[in-house]
Scaffold this active site. Structure first.
Site, short mmCIF file in Angstrom:
data_model
loop_
_atom_site.label_atom_id
_atom_site.label_comp_id
_atom_site.label_asym_id
_atom_site.label_seq_id
_atom_site.Cartn_x
_atom_site.Cartn_y
_atom_site.Cartn_z
N TYR A 1 0.74 -1.15 -0.04
CA TYR A 1 0.00 -0.02 -0.02
C TYR A 1 0.74 1.27 0.00
CZ TYR A 1 -3.09 3.45 2.41
OH TYR A 1 -3.67 4.71 2.64
N LYS B 1 1.07 4.07 -2.90
CA LYS B 1 0.67 5.70 -2.64
C LYS B 1 1.81 6.27 -2.85
CE LYS B 1 -3.54 5.12 -1.16
NZ LYS B 1 -4.69 5.79 -1.65
#
Length: 266
Positions: free
Chosen positions: A149, A153
């Site tokens: 993640y 990002k």
């Protein structure tokens, strides 16, 4: 009203940050397309807002994304604002992360925003204007867990700058917001195991609390609006001061120094 008759897609728009964005944009006159995988929540929220359009969508399905945007052209008109908010994160350490989990997190958090952006850009270029806002995370800037993640990002911030530079000549702006910890439904299972998690996190934030969906929505609406007409390629921290410095560490170090003997070596 800042978004009167503007057409906006909000991904992950049925709950949490996305729902707050959808509500506030609808309240300022936008035609809001709520794109989310949860059909029940998507339909319920759309029915509660003026001129909202439900779009049950798996953002990782490229053909579904392209078909949905094409349908919107006919139903409401070309998209003028895109908010890439949908996200997913896998818990666990890096060595525990499966290939499938890595692929899923990158697909949702980086590939899907890229595909949606590529899909709407020709419409924006034709119109000579457009605003894209990507919802990233402080995980993009520091090692805070959720490795796939976080990497995705971080990639989203790079993508934001690339789009801003390449498409500014067409009147298109692309920016990102970078939230810290926000109280959203994604935390529900953690709260059931650990009801005090937000209270324990709060002292790490200089403002003394974790965020709310409306905190993030307010920043997104600013960047999407003409109020930010000369802002592009930026990443706006909306994190209660977390990335400005570690307040808890500073307090503990200061307290330690107050108890150190005079002339103690440091």
């Amino acid at each position: 009203m800042r978004f009167l008759d503007r057409i906006a897609i909000v991904t992950g728009g049925a709950s949490g940050i996305g729902a707050a964005i959808a509500r506030r944009m609808a309240g300022e006159g936008a035609v809001v397309v709520i794109a989310d995988l949860d059909e029940e929540r998507t339909t319920a929220l759309a029915s509660s807002l003026p001129r909202a359009v439900p779009a049950v969508l798996d953002v990782t399905d490229r053909s579904a994304v392209e078909a949905t945007v094409a349908r919107l052209d006919d139903a409401v008109g070309p998209v003028e604002i895109l908010v890439n908010n949908a996200g997913a994160a896998t818990d666990g350490t890096f060595d525990e992360l499966s290939s499938e989990s890595w692929d899923r997190d990158v697909a949702v958090n980086l590939t899907a925003p890229a595909v949606l952006t590529r899909t709407v850009l020709p419409r924006m270029v034709a119109a000579g204007r457009g605003a894209i806002v990507n919802v990233s995370s402080v995980n993009a800037l520091a090692a805070l867990g959720n490795d796939a993640y976080s990497a995705a990002k971080a990639g989203m911030l790079s993508l934001t700058r690339s789009i801003a530079v390449q498409y500014g000549q067409h009147g298109i702006r692309c920016n990102a917001v970078v939230p810290g910890t926000v109280q959203t439904p994604i935390w529900q299972s953690r709260l059931e195991r650990d009801p005090q998690v937000f209270e324990r996190a709060a002292p790490w934030y200089p403002l003394g609390r974790v965020g709310t969906p409306d905190d993030i929505a307010a920043a997104v609406l600013f960047l999407a609006s003409d109020d930010a007409g000369w802002i592009t390629g930026t990443s706006l921290l909306v994190d209660g001061g977390l990335m400005a410095g570690n307040a808890r560490m500073m307090r503990e170090i200061t307290a330690e120094s107050h108890h150190a003997p005079s002339g103690a070596s440091r």
